[in-house]
Every structure is written in C-alpha cells, then in structure tokens.
Design a protein around this motif. Structure first.
Motif, PDB file in Angstrom:
ATOM      1  N   GLY A  80     -10.871   6.609  10.456  1.00 37.05           N
ATOM      2  CA  GLY A  80     -10.127   5.887  11.445  1.00 37.05           C
ATOM      3  C   GLY A  80      -8.996   6.745  12.165  1.00 37.05           C
ATOM      4  N   GLY A  81      -8.711   6.310  13.348  1.00 36.50           N
ATOM      5  CA  GLY A  81      -7.400   7.400  14.012  1.00 36.50           C
ATOM      6  C   GLY A  81      -7.169   6.667  15.122  1.00 36.50           C
ATOM      7  N   GLY A  82      -6.207   7.307  15.858  1.00 37.40           N
ATOM      8  CA  GLY A  82      -5.692   6.888  17.305  1.00 37.40           C
ATOM      9  C   GLY A  82      -4.167   7.142  17.096  1.00 37.40           C
ATOM     10  N   SER A  83      -3.507   7.706  18.037  1.00 36.77           N
ATOM     11  CA  SER A  83      -2.093   7.848  18.007  1.00 36.77           C
ATOM     12  C   SER A  83      -1.625   8.840  16.922  1.00 36.77           C
ATOM     13  CB  SER A  83      -1.343   6.592  18.012  1.00 36.77           C
ATOM     14  OG  SER A  83      -1.538   5.624  19.042  1.00 36.77           O
ATOM     15  N   GLY A  84      -2.626   9.914  16.611  1.00 43.57           N
ATOM     16  CA  GLY A  84      -2.342  10.775  15.521  1.00 43.57           C
ATOM     17  C   GLY A  84      -2.087  10.255  14.215  1.00 43.57           C
ATOM     18  N   GLU A  85      -2.481   9.200  13.899  1.00 44.40           N
ATOM     19  CA  GLU A  85      -2.478   8.512  12.338  1.00 44.40           C
ATOM     20  C   GLU A  85      -4.087   8.241  12.209  1.00 44.40           C
ATOM     21  OE1 GLU A  85       0.061   8.716  11.003  1.00 44.40           O
ATOM     22  OE2 GLU A  85       1.816   8.774  12.444  1.00 44.40           O
ATOM     23  N   PHE A  86      -4.102   8.270  10.781  1.00 40.52           N
ATOM     24  CA  PHE A  86      -5.689   8.108  10.135  1.00 40.52           C
ATOM     25  C   PHE A  86      -5.335   6.547   9.379  1.00 40.52           C
ATOM     26  CE2 PHE A  86      -5.584  12.691   9.928  1.00 40.52           C
ATOM     27  CZ  PHE A  86      -6.757  12.892  10.985  1.00 40.52           C
ATOM     28  N   GLY A  87      -6.562   5.829   9.556  1.00 39.99           N
ATOM     29  CA  GLY A  87      -6.342   4.624   8.574  1.00 39.99           C
ATOM     30  C   GLY A  87      -6.284   5.012   7.138  1.00 39.99           C
ATOM     31  N   LEU A  88      -7.170   5.909   6.789  1.00 39.76           N
ATOM     32  CA  LEU A  88      -7.048   6.331   5.482  1.00 39.76           C
ATOM     33  C   LEU A  88      -7.389   8.110   5.507  1.00 39.76           C
ATOM     34  CD1 LEU A  88      -7.148   5.842   2.334  1.00 39.76           C
ATOM     35  CD2 LEU A  88      -9.534   5.249   2.681  1.00 39.76           C
ATOM     36  N   TRP A  89      -6.371   8.530   4.653  1.00 37.08           N
ATOM     37  CA  TRP A  89      -6.661   9.954   4.454  1.00 37.08           C
ATOM     38  C   TRP A  89      -6.636  10.615   3.125  1.00 37.08           C
ATOM     39  CZ3 TRP A  89      -3.446  13.751   2.653  1.00 37.08           C
ATOM     40  CH2 TRP A  89      -3.875  15.107   2.901  1.00 37.08           C
ATOM     41  N   ASP A  93      -8.616  17.635  -2.508  1.00 39.04           N
ATOM     42  CA  ASP A  93      -8.580  17.515  -4.221  1.00 39.04           C
ATOM     43  C   ASP A  93      -8.945  16.175  -4.542  1.00 39.04           C
ATOM     44  OD1 ASP A  93      -8.443  20.265  -4.783  1.00 39.04           O
ATOM     45  OD2 ASP A  93      -6.116  19.922  -4.822  1.00 39.04           O
ATOM     46  N   LEU A  94      -8.836  15.150  -3.606  1.00 38.65           N
ATOM     47  CA  LEU A  94      -8.914  13.519  -3.892  1.00 38.65           C
ATOM     48  C   LEU A  94      -8.066  13.110  -4.447  1.00 38.65           C
ATOM     49  CD1 LEU A  94     -12.973  13.249  -3.999  1.00 38.65           C
ATOM     50  CD2 LEU A  94     -11.408  13.235  -1.649  1.00 38.65           C
ATOM     51  N   TYR A  95      -6.787  13.765  -4.648  1.00 34.85           N
ATOM     52  CA  TYR A  95      -5.598  13.368  -5.467  1.00 34.85           C
ATOM     53  C   TYR A  95      -4.297  12.916  -4.647  1.00 34.85           C
ATOM     54  CZ  TYR A  95      -2.167  13.629  -9.019  1.00 34.85           C
ATOM     55  OH  TYR A  95      -0.947  13.471  -9.945  1.00 34.85           O
ATOM     56  N   HIS A  96      -4.380  13.178  -3.395  1.00 39.54           N
ATOM     57  CA  HIS A  96      -3.024  12.712  -2.589  1.00 39.54           C
ATOM     58  C   HIS A  96      -3.839  11.874  -1.433  1.00 39.54           C
ATOM     59  CE1 HIS A  96      -0.916  15.952  -4.552  1.00 39.54           C
ATOM     60  NE2 HIS A  96      -0.132  15.171  -4.933  1.00 39.54           N
ATOM     61  N   GLY A  97      -3.140  10.853  -0.936  1.00 40.42           N
ATOM     62  CA  GLY A  97      -3.493  10.173   0.181  1.00 40.42           C
ATOM     63  C   GLY A  97      -2.481   9.586   1.088  1.00 40.42           C
ATOM     64  N   ARG A  98      -2.818   9.066   2.098  1.00 41.17           N
ATOM     65  CA  ARG A  98      -1.853   8.506   2.970  1.00 41.17           C
ATOM     66  C   ARG A  98      -2.732   7.474   4.071  1.00 41.17           C
ATOM     67  NH1 ARG A  98       1.332  12.719   6.543  1.00 41.17           N
ATOM     68  NH2 ARG A  98       2.644  12.505   4.578  1.00 41.17           N
ATOM     69  N   SER A  99      -2.100   6.226   4.349  1.00 47.04           N
ATOM     70  CA  SER A  99      -2.616   5.219   5.053  1.00 47.04           C
ATOM     71  C   SER A  99      -1.792   4.705   6.123  1.00 47.04           C
ATOM     72  CB  SER A  99      -2.860   4.156   4.152  1.00 47.04           C
ATOM     73  OG  SER A  99      -3.604   3.139   4.906  1.00 47.04           O
ATOM     74  N   HIS A 100      -2.252   4.532   7.343  1.00 51.12           N
ATOM     75  CA  HIS A 100      -1.493   4.019   8.345  1.00 51.12           C
ATOM     76  C   HIS A 100      -2.351   2.796   8.939  1.00 51.12           C
ATOM     77  CE1 HIS A 100       2.011   7.248   8.780  1.00 51.12           C
ATOM     78  NE2 HIS A 100       0.911   7.757   8.095  1.00 51.12           N
ATOM     79  N   GLY A 106      -8.043  -1.189  13.524  1.00 57.33           N
ATOM     80  CA  GLY A 106      -7.080  -2.391  13.651  1.00 57.33           C
ATOM     81  C   GLY A 106      -6.476  -2.846  12.277  1.00 57.33           C
ATOM     82  N   ASN A 107      -6.511  -2.030  11.338  1.00 55.92           N
ATOM     83  CA  ASN A 107      -6.079  -2.197  10.138  1.00 55.92           C
ATOM     84  C   ASN A 107      -4.371  -2.065   9.605  1.00 55.92           C
ATOM     85  OD1 ASN A 107      -6.718   0.807  10.129  1.00 55.92           O
ATOM     86  ND2 ASN A 107      -5.468   0.707   8.200  1.00 55.92           N
ATOM     87  N   PRO A 108      -3.991  -2.709   8.757  1.00 57.38           N
ATOM     88  CA  PRO A 108      -2.444  -2.383   8.341  1.00 57.38           C
ATOM     89  C   PRO A 108      -2.515  -1.372   7.300  1.00 57.38           C
ATOM     90  CG  PRO A 108      -3.276  -4.248   6.941  1.00 57.38           C
ATOM     91  CD  PRO A 108      -4.591  -3.953   8.053  1.00 57.38           C
ATOM     92  N   MET A 109      -1.448  -0.651   6.945  1.00 62.03           N
ATOM     93  CA  MET A 109      -1.524   0.349   5.843  1.00 62.03           C
ATOM     94  C   MET A 109      -1.988  -0.298   4.710  1.00 62.03           C
ATOM     95  SD  MET A 109       1.981   2.323   4.463  1.00 62.03           S
ATOM     96  CE  MET A 109       2.881   1.088   4.200  1.00 62.03           C
ATOM     97  N   LEU A 110      -3.149   0.339   4.169  1.00 61.00           N
ATOM     98  CA  LEU A 110      -3.868  -0.228   3.158  1.00 61.00           C
ATOM     99  C   LEU A 110      -3.094  -0.216   1.707  1.00 61.00           C
ATOM    100  CD1 LEU A 110      -7.178   1.530   3.966  1.00 61.00           C
ATOM    101  CD2 LEU A 110      -6.273  -0.842   4.496  1.00 61.00           C
ATOM    102  N   SER A 111      -2.295   0.827   1.576  1.00 54.76           N
ATOM    103  CA  SER A 111      -1.791   1.246   0.413  1.00 54.76           C
ATOM    104  C   SER A 111      -0.202   0.572   0.465  1.00 54.76           C
ATOM    105  CB  SER A 111      -1.386   2.614  -0.057  1.00 54.76           C
ATOM    106  OG  SER A 111      -1.041   3.256   1.209  1.00 54.76           O
ATOM    107  N   LYS A 112       0.569   0.466  -0.606  1.00 57.10           N
ATOM    108  CA  LYS A 112       2.008  -0.161  -0.692  1.00 57.10           C
ATOM    109  C   LYS A 112       3.009   0.830  -0.011  1.00 57.10           C
ATOM    110  CE  LYS A 112       1.411  -4.311  -3.437  1.00 57.10           C
ATOM    111  NZ  LYS A 112       0.146  -4.456  -3.139  1.00 57.10           N
TER     112      LYS A 112
END
Length: 127
Positions: A80-89, A93-100, A106-112
């Motif tokens: 996912g993407g748009g406005s410079g943000e990914f839905g899930l990144w 190493d599949l150890y650090h992530g980010r969600s927007h 049209g998702n909310p942030m998936l992580s807390k």
C-alpha cells in the motif's frame, strides 16, 4: 519465495522490542495476490489486501485510489501507499516494521505504534 507462483499470506505479531516491557501485541498482515519478489516498482492486483485482529478481524480491501499494492527489494517489503506512507512496511531483515494509514487500502495504522519490532512472522503460500 523463489519459485513460488501463488498468492501469499503473511501474518505478523509485533512487540515493543528486546529489553522493553511487553504490552499487548498486535496481530496483522497482508494477503498478496502474487508471491513476494524484488521489483523496481509496485506490482500485484486489487485482490491484495491488509488485515488486522485489533481486537476483531478487519479486512482492508483495495480502495481503487491507486495501484500501490506491494513492492520489494533487498532492503524492504512494502504494501500500500500514497502521500509518502505505506500501509505496512518491513525492513530487509523482517525485524523492524512501520504502519500508516494509506490510500491504497484505506486502512488505519495496523500496529499499536507507528514503528514496531516483529516478534513472530509466518508466511504461507497457497497451492
């Protein structure tokens, strides 16, 4: 993922990281219409979606706003993407992530929290 040619289900359980007091983990992920691969641009179809179990199972399907389904290289995997943000990144190493929140799904942030550590990850291919 080499040699795979089927949709892929990825499920993540996050944490605050090593040495930090554990909070209630979030569980979320993506169903990818195609297997993960190294790509210069976005790929996939509108059958790709994000989901979360926070606290109930929620599915975030393609909104039709863009076609930024997924993108991968040696340094990261993004959905996912748009406005410079990914839905899930996720990092390479599949150890650090980010969600927007993102326009693709049209998702909310998936992580807390925006930035998270991957505690557990499972990836399943379908035959």
């Amino acid at each position: 993922m080499q040699g795979q040619d089927t949709p892929v289900l990825m499920v993540i359980k996050d944490s605050d990281g090593p040495g930090r007091p554990q909070r209630l983990s979030s569980v979320f992920g993506a169903l990818a219409s195609e297997p993960f691969k190294i790509s210069d641009g976005f790929y996939g179809t509108g059958e790709t979606f994000l989901f979360s179990f926070n606290p109930e199972f929620q599915v975030y399907k393609w909104t039709g706003d863009n076609m930024f389904f997924m993108k991968g290289d040696m340094d990261s995997l993004a959905f996912g993407g748009g406005s410079g943000e990914f839905g899930l990144w996720l990092d390479g190493d599949l150890y650090h992530g980010r969600s927007h929140s993102c326009k693709t799904f049209g998702n909310p942030m998936l992580s807390k929290k925006e930035d998270f550590y991957v505690q557990d990850i499972e990836i399943w291919a379908f035959e």
